[in-house]
Design an enzyme around this catalytic site. Sequence first.
Site, PDB file in Angstrom:
ATOM      1  N   GLU A 122      24.112  40.431  34.849  1.00 35.92           N
ATOM      2  CA  GLU A 122      25.217  41.365  35.053  1.00 35.92           C
ATOM      3  C   GLU A 122      26.527  40.594  35.148  1.00 35.92           C
ATOM      4  O   GLU A 122      26.619  39.629  35.885  1.00 35.92           O
ATOM      5  CB  GLU A 122      24.969  42.159  36.340  1.00 35.92           C
ATOM      6  CG  GLU A 122      25.935  43.293  36.523  1.00 35.92           C
ATOM      7  CD  GLU A 122      26.069  44.117  35.254  1.00 35.92           C
ATOM      8  OE1 GLU A 122      25.132  44.833  34.907  1.00 35.92           O
ATOM      9  OE2 GLU A 122      27.136  44.035  34.592  1.00 35.92           O
ATOM     10  N   CYS A 169      29.574  35.347  44.457  1.00 35.54           N
ATOM     11  CA  CYS A 169      28.952  34.758  43.256  1.00 35.54           C
ATOM     12  C   CYS A 169      29.329  33.304  42.955  1.00 35.54           C
ATOM     13  O   CYS A 169      28.453  32.471  42.754  1.00 35.54           O
ATOM     14  CB  CYS A 169      29.300  35.600  42.043  1.00 35.54           C
ATOM     15  SG  CYS A 169      28.466  37.180  42.052  1.00 35.54           S
TER      16      CYS A 169
HETATM   17  C1  UDX Z   1      32.608  37.312  39.635  1.00 35.38           C
HETATM   18  C2  UDX Z   1      32.725  37.353  38.088  1.00 35.38           C
HETATM   19  O1  UDX Z   1      34.069  37.679  37.719  1.00 35.38           O
HETATM   20  C3  UDX Z   1      31.747  38.368  37.504  1.00 35.38           C
HETATM   21  O2  UDX Z   1      31.802  38.344  36.077  1.00 35.38           O
HETATM   22  C4  UDX Z   1      30.351  38.029  37.987  1.00 35.38           C
HETATM   23  O3  UDX Z   1      29.423  38.979  37.494  1.00 35.38           O
HETATM   24  C5  UDX Z   1      30.300  37.983  39.494  1.00 35.38           C
HETATM   25  O4  UDX Z   1      31.273  37.056  40.000  1.00 35.38           O
HETATM   26  P1  UDX Z   1      33.580  38.778  41.697  1.00 35.38           P
HETATM   27  O5  UDX Z   1      33.157  37.634  42.559  1.00 35.38           O
HETATM   28  O6  UDX Z   1      33.151  40.152  42.063  1.00 35.38           O
HETATM   29  O7  UDX Z   1      33.018  38.569  40.165  1.00 35.38           O
HETATM   30  O8  UDX Z   1      35.164  38.804  41.595  1.00 35.38           O
HETATM   31  P2  UDX Z   1      36.292  38.009  40.751  1.00 35.38           P
HETATM   32  O9  UDX Z   1      37.309  38.996  40.333  1.00 35.38           O
HETATM   33  O10 UDX Z   1      35.725  37.151  39.700  1.00 35.38           O
HETATM   34  O11 UDX Z   1      36.985  37.094  41.875  1.00 35.38           O
HETATM   35  C6  UDX Z   1      36.315  36.024  42.517  1.00 35.38           C
HETATM   36  C7  UDX Z   1      37.282  35.225  43.391  1.00 35.38           C
HETATM   37  O12 UDX Z   1      38.192  34.456  42.590  1.00 35.38           O
HETATM   38  C8  UDX Z   1      38.170  36.091  44.314  1.00 35.38           C
HETATM   39  O13 UDX Z   1      38.251  35.487  45.578  1.00 35.38           O
HETATM   40  C9  UDX Z   1      39.507  36.095  43.613  1.00 35.38           C
HETATM   41  O14 UDX Z   1      40.588  36.340  44.461  1.00 35.38           O
HETATM   42  C10 UDX Z   1      39.521  34.667  43.046  1.00 35.38           C
HETATM   43  N1  UDX Z   1      40.453  34.508  41.906  1.00 35.38           N
HETATM   44  C11 UDX Z   1      40.249  35.189  40.747  1.00 35.38           C
HETATM   45  C12 UDX Z   1      41.521  33.625  42.019  1.00 35.38           C
HETATM   46  O15 UDX Z   1      41.717  32.986  43.062  1.00 35.38           O
HETATM   47  N2  UDX Z   1      42.360  33.451  40.947  1.00 35.38           N
HETATM   48  C13 UDX Z   1      42.186  34.121  39.765  1.00 35.38           C
HETATM   49  O16 UDX Z   1      42.970  33.904  38.828  1.00 35.38           O
HETATM   50  C14 UDX Z   1      41.091  35.020  39.665  1.00 35.38           C
END
Ligand code: UDX
Length: 397
Positions: free
Chosen positions: A157, A272
Amino acid sequence: MVKICCIGAGYVGGPTMAVIALKCPNIQVAVVDISTARINAWNSDTLPIYEPGLDEVVKKCRGKNLSFSTDVEKHVAESDIVFVSVNTPTKTQGLGAGKAADLTYWESAARMIADVAKSNKIVVEKSTVPVKTAEAIEKILTHNSKGINFSILSNPEFLAEGTAISDLLNPDRVLIGGRETPEGKKAIEALRDVYAHWVPVDRILCTNLWSAELSKLAANAFLAQRISSVNAMSALCEATGADVSQVAHAVGKDTRIGPKFLNASVGFGGSCFQKDILNLVYICECNGLPEVATYWKQVIKVNDYQKTRFVNRIVSSMFNTVSGKKIAVLGFAFKKDTGDTRETPAIDKIFNDMQKPAFVFDGRNVVDAEKLRKIGFIVYSIGKPLDDWLKDMPAVA
Ligand code: UDX
Ligand code: ADP
């Protein structure tokens, strides 16, 4: 009528099955869980998780072709396709503690499937698992099969929390891995037919089992690596007077690099990235690849560095001690925008009530620093040119 059952009514299983039910009215979908509280919540007006759009999808399908139940064995026995979407936390003790994925829940689900199955089944790995898990699951299923055929597929997923429904409705790709045998290919076809109800066929990728399992870990590692890369740059920006948003914008305009996932932050969180990279590191170590393991471990190290750096900046700015001082944390969620403070008039109120000098430390670059400075705050924005106060109080990481 095809029957689908999903073991595990969590962040992945719940929304994924709700969208399958929405898009495939001819398929009966049952989501099962050992947690009565979780299932009760899925059957109530207050769902156990919040995702924009989820309520509407569940309301449309529940009671028609979507059900939530604790009767795990009954629904597994009746299904043609069983998704397994149970939790796979990082092991806290034993071999691989702190890195390897804990497959306890997976193993007990697989044993239960073998126990209750009375007809052939396709078993789909939905939760993120280490590469080669399918082999172990296959062994459990076939050694306890009582003559029943099980085809195992990996269908990782890629949804992100907060955008789960739109990610599911309009995925960049759906990945299905299976055995390269006639039965394996038939199972891949069956699952492809489910997604083909709404996903264009050129976005449904079919691979071997190991590629599918590894692609999930690889995708999360690449995404996290981008964040650690821009976060590493944010430290250099602060040291040189560059502005990380401008640098990220300029870098991201290169079409080979692209603009997404280049927001400097206080570090990535969520359930994740850290878990999956640690898992990847462990797999590399187990396969005698220490250099590759070290390479990916560095992504986690930079993330830890960024968190420490942010805290040290807070402490050093406030005369090297925070004891006795009160600090409010705005936006405790792991993602940007959920704790958005832009345009809130409350901030001027807050300023009057605060001890002076009053500080705002922005680990997500979401507040309007100029506005706050006008009010009188000393503002630290990650990766941005520093206020004079902060230059005079250098933080040591
Ligand atoms: C992630 C993946 O995006 C997804 O494809 C996978 O299935 C599960 O893991 P998620 O953990 O739900 O999803 O959220 P995501 O939007 O990826 O953000 C993860 C973390 O990275 C957050 O703490 C977010 O704030 C941080 N982040 C994201 C940053 O610090 N900078 C960015 O540019 C993007
Ligand atoms: P994810 O974020 O991957 O969806 P969650 O922790 O939100 O993970 O959900 C996993 C769900 O799986 C939990 O609700 C848990 O109760 C359920 N679960 C774990 N093991 C089993 C099992 N053997 N049978 C049924 N449900 C299970």
